[in-house]
Design an enzyme around this catalytic site. Structure first.
Site, PDB file in Angstrom:
ATOM      1  N   GLU A   1       6.898 -10.580  20.629  1.00 29.05           N
ATOM      2  CA  GLU A   1       6.389 -11.745  21.011  1.00 29.05           C
ATOM      3  C   GLU A   1       6.448 -12.063  22.535  1.00 29.05           C
ATOM      4  O   GLU A   1       5.514 -12.562  23.232  1.00 29.05           O
ATOM      5  CB  GLU A   1       7.317 -12.942  20.333  1.00 29.05           C
TER       6      GLU A   1
ATOM      7  N   HIS B   1       6.653 -25.058  17.087  1.00 34.32           N
ATOM      8  CA  HIS B   1       7.381 -24.473  18.236  1.00 34.32           C
ATOM      9  C   HIS B   1       7.600 -25.347  19.263  1.00 34.32           C
ATOM     10  O   HIS B   1       6.627 -26.187  19.752  1.00 34.32           O
ATOM     11  CB  HIS B   1       6.602 -23.178  18.553  1.00 34.32           C
TER      12      HIS B   1
ATOM     13  N   THR C   1      -4.099 -15.347   0.549  1.00 38.52           N
ATOM     14  CA  THR C   1      -3.033 -15.503   0.068  1.00 38.52           C
ATOM     15  C   THR C   1      -1.420 -15.780   0.634  1.00 38.52           C
ATOM     16  O   THR C   1      -0.602 -16.140   0.232  1.00 38.52           O
ATOM     17  CB  THR C   1      -2.393 -14.606  -1.097  1.00 38.52           C
ATOM     18  N   GLY C   2      -1.564 -15.696   2.170  1.00 35.48           N
ATOM     19  CA  GLY C   2      -0.463 -15.420   3.089  1.00 35.48           C
ATOM     20  C   GLY C   2      -0.256 -16.885   3.725  1.00 35.48           C
ATOM     21  O   GLY C   2      -1.016 -17.785   3.447  1.00 35.48           O
TER      22      GLY C   2
ATOM     23  N   CYS D   1       0.548 -17.919  18.358  1.00 34.38           N
ATOM     24  CA  CYS D   1       0.894 -19.285  18.388  1.00 34.38           C
ATOM     25  C   CYS D   1       1.475 -19.951  19.591  1.00 34.38           C
ATOM     26  O   CYS D   1       1.249 -21.244  19.752  1.00 34.38           O
ATOM     27  CB  CYS D   1       1.469 -19.731  17.009  1.00 34.38           C
TER      28      CYS D   1
ATOM     29  N   ARG E   1      -6.959  -8.680  19.949  1.00 29.54           N
ATOM     30  CA  ARG E   1      -7.084  -9.570  20.966  1.00 29.54           C
ATOM     31  C   ARG E   1      -7.189  -9.190  22.431  1.00 29.54           C
ATOM     32  O   ARG E   1      -7.796 -10.216  23.005  1.00 29.54           O
ATOM     33  CB  ARG E   1      -5.692 -10.568  20.879  1.00 29.54           C
TER      34      ARG E   1
HETATM   35  N1  NAP Z   1       2.634 -17.282  10.421  1.00 30.82           N
HETATM   36  C1  NAP Z   1       2.246 -17.582  11.727  1.00 30.82           C
HETATM   37  O1  NAP Z   1       2.498 -18.709  11.973  1.00 30.82           O
HETATM   38  C2  NAP Z   1       1.276 -16.758  12.481  1.00 30.82           C
HETATM   39  C3  NAP Z   1       0.760 -17.462  13.610  1.00 30.82           C
HETATM   40  C4  NAP Z   1      -0.358 -16.814  14.232  1.00 30.82           C
HETATM   41  C5  NAP Z   1      -0.849 -15.513  13.914  1.00 30.82           C
HETATM   42  N2  NAP Z   1      -0.392 -14.820  12.685  1.00 30.82           N
HETATM   43  C6  NAP Z   1      -1.089 -13.588  12.343  1.00 30.82           C
HETATM   44  O2  NAP Z   1      -1.748 -14.074  10.979  1.00 30.82           O
HETATM   45  C7  NAP Z   1      -1.639 -12.854  10.235  1.00 30.82           C
HETATM   46  C8  NAP Z   1      -0.996 -13.346   8.776  1.00 30.82           C
HETATM   47  O3  NAP Z   1       0.384 -13.822   9.138  1.00 30.82           O
HETATM   48  P1  NAP Z   1       0.943 -14.485   7.847  1.00 30.82           P
HETATM   49  O4  NAP Z   1       2.247 -15.080   8.417  1.00 30.82           O
HETATM   50  O5  NAP Z   1       0.220 -15.277   6.707  1.00 30.82           O
HETATM   51  O6  NAP Z   1       1.375 -13.239   7.181  1.00 30.82           O
HETATM   52  P2  NAP Z   1       1.572 -13.080   5.324  1.00 30.82           P
HETATM   53  O7  NAP Z   1       2.019 -14.382   5.088  1.00 30.82           O
HETATM   54  O8  NAP Z   1       2.526 -12.057   5.069  1.00 30.82           O
HETATM   55  O9  NAP Z   1       0.142 -12.872   4.738  1.00 30.82           O
HETATM   56  C9  NAP Z   1      -0.669 -11.712   4.801  1.00 30.82           C
HETATM   57  C10 NAP Z   1      -1.856 -11.565   4.197  1.00 30.82           C
HETATM   58  O10 NAP Z   1      -2.344 -10.396   4.381  1.00 30.82           O
HETATM   59  C11 NAP Z   1      -2.777  -9.799   2.781  1.00 30.82           C
HETATM   60  N3  NAP Z   1      -2.626  -8.502   2.911  1.00 30.82           N
HETATM   61  C12 NAP Z   1      -1.317  -7.587   3.329  1.00 30.82           C
HETATM   62  N4  NAP Z   1      -1.499  -6.337   3.072  1.00 30.82           N
HETATM   63  C13 NAP Z   1      -2.572  -6.254   2.758  1.00 30.82           C
HETATM   64  C14 NAP Z   1      -3.532  -5.162   2.448  1.00 30.82           C
HETATM   65  N5  NAP Z   1      -2.895  -3.657   2.498  1.00 30.82           N
HETATM   66  N6  NAP Z   1      -4.741  -5.070   2.178  1.00 30.82           N
HETATM   67  C15 NAP Z   1      -5.588  -6.319   2.191  1.00 30.82           C
HETATM   68  N7  NAP Z   1      -4.614  -7.496   2.457  1.00 30.82           N
HETATM   69  C16 NAP Z   1      -3.356  -7.445   2.582  1.00 30.82           C
HETATM   70  C17 NAP Z   1      -1.832 -10.431   2.104  1.00 30.82           C
HETATM   71  O11 NAP Z   1      -2.073 -10.225   0.831  1.00 30.82           O
HETATM   72  P3  NAP Z   1      -1.246 -10.295  -0.408  1.00 30.82           P
HETATM   73  O12 NAP Z   1      -0.629 -11.467  -0.716  1.00 30.82           O
HETATM   74  O13 NAP Z   1      -2.046  -9.883  -1.756  1.00 30.82           O
HETATM   75  O14 NAP Z   1      -0.085  -9.509  -0.284  1.00 30.82           O
HETATM   76  C18 NAP Z   1      -1.673 -12.074   2.649  1.00 30.82           C
HETATM   77  O15 NAP Z   1      -2.873 -12.648   2.216  1.00 30.82           O
HETATM   78  C19 NAP Z   1      -0.607 -11.812  10.879  1.00 30.82           C
HETATM   79  O16 NAP Z   1      -1.460 -10.841  11.541  1.00 30.82           O
HETATM   80  C20 NAP Z   1       0.202 -12.515  12.026  1.00 30.82           C
HETATM   81  O17 NAP Z   1       0.825 -11.917  12.776  1.00 30.82           O
HETATM   82  C21 NAP Z   1       0.633 -15.649  11.888  1.00 30.82           C
END
Ligand code: NAP
Length: 300
Positions: free
Chosen positions: A214, A254, A24-25, A161, A121
């Site tokens: 970062e 980026h 969902t994120g 990223c 990682r």
């Molecule tokens: N954004 C980027 O460009 C990017 C790039 C590289 C890596 N990342 C990494 O990828 C990961 C996700 O990033 P994001 O930006 O997508 O984060 P996000 O939008 O905050 O999404 C987080 C996800 O984790 C779930 N979650 C949170 N707390 C939880 C819990 N206690 N139990 C089970 N599920 C839980 C959420 O579910 P709900 O919706 O149900 O709360 C949601 O599906 C992170 O570790 C981040 O550092 C992000």
């Protein structure tokens, strides 16, 4: 038949069934989108927090992409993080506060886990992977399985990223000339902070010269990616790296300014040639998008 031909043959027979943890994120939504109509993978499960669990995906998700929710995923029931999903492997896009133990639970239960989160990682037996750069690091998987008693499960991670784009460019230069040190300044879009991300009053008309954790990631991860697996451990590349990371008011994409000190003196022409002849660059340059888009003719 070669392993590659074998793989392609098995792909013709059936697709791998994929699950997404954190579906969902921001990253999870992108994965749902990328997996729709994929030639190799079929999305069969989505999982997230208790907040979303037992809801239909289209009701649980706050969808941010321009394209609609893929119809195949819209009616999936969101599951919790119990490692009993009906799939062959999982992509993890979980918040880092929960990713560590959840990914271990799935690996222990026999699932290959491909993670976007930072938690594993830098673990000494977990590959940090950019397939075009260090596919040989996958040799660490049997050692990881043995160390951790995972059976057929395992964890593979992908880099931060900003590191991913940087190292793709550094790799052909490292191969051709050797790298001594590198200085990078990033200008990173708000999408990288997830949703809701950076408060609008902090970022509108502004540059925020700090992204927590970062710079450390950009200074540590390339060492592992450009290093090697020696059969029992990862040997770091031993590069001098200095990184400065900034958040800028751009929605997606980026930008990085990079200065590199090479071990061997090279002309600009030789640097261009090294970049042009890298295997991943050839794929981009010869892709339909590149041939129809003049600005893709890079390096100039
Ligand atoms: N954004 C980027 O460009 C990017 C790039 C590289 C890596 N990342 C990494 O990828 C990961 C996700 O990033 P994001 O930006 O997508 O984060 P996000 O939008 O905050 O999404 C987080 C996800 O984790 C779930 N979650 C949170 N707390 C939880 C819990 N206690 N139990 C089970 N599920 C839980 C959420 O579910 P709900 O919706 O149900 O709360 C949601 O599906 C992170 O570790 C981040 O550092 C992000």
């Amino acid at each position: 038949m070669s392993p590659a031909a074998n793989f392609e043959n098995s792909m013709l027979l059936r697709k791998f069934r994929a699950g997404i943890l954190g579906a969902t994120g921001t990253v999870g939504q992108r994965l749902v989108h990328l997996l729709s109509d994929h030639p190799w993978f079929e999305l069969t499960e989505v999982a997230a927090s208790e907040r979303s669990c037992a809801k239909k995906y289209c009701e649980a998700v706050n969808w941010h992409l321009d394209t609609p929710i893929p119809s195949a995923a819209a009616n999936f029931m969101v599951k919790n993080l119990e490692p009993s999903l009906d799939c062959d492997f999982v992509f993890s896009a979980l918040d880092s506060s929960v990713a560590g133990p959840a990914e271990e639970d799935f690996a222990r239960a026999g699932y290959p886990v491909v993670s976007n989160s930072k938690n594993h990682r830098l673990s000494p037996d977990v590959p940090l992977l950019i397939p075009e750069v260090n596919a040989a690091h996958l040799d660490a998987i049997p050692v990881q399985q043995k160390n951790r008693g995972y059976g057929s499960g395992f964890i593979v991670t992908n880099p931060n990223c900003s590191t991913a784009g940087l190292v793709l460019v550094l790799k052909p230069l490292a191969d051709a000339f050797g790298l001594e040190k590198m200085f990078v300044v990033t200008m990173q879009a708000v999408s990288g902070a997830g949703y809701p991300g950076v408060p609008s009053l902090d970022i509108l008309g502004n540059v925020v010269p700090f992204i927590s954790g970062e710079e450390e990631k950009m200074e540590e991860e390339p060492q592992k990616l450009l290093g090697r697996w020696d059969g029992s451990r990862f040997i770091e590349a031993g590069l001098g790296i200095s990184a400065h990371c900034n958040r800028v008011p751009v929605e997606n994409g980026h930008l990085e300014c990079v200065s590199v000190s090479l071990k061997k003196i090279a002309t600009l022409r030789e640097v261009r040639e090294a970049l042009r002849s890298s295997s991943w660059m050839k794929k981009i340059v010869h892709s339909p998008a590149a041939t129809s888009t003049p600005e893709m003719a890079w390096p100039p």
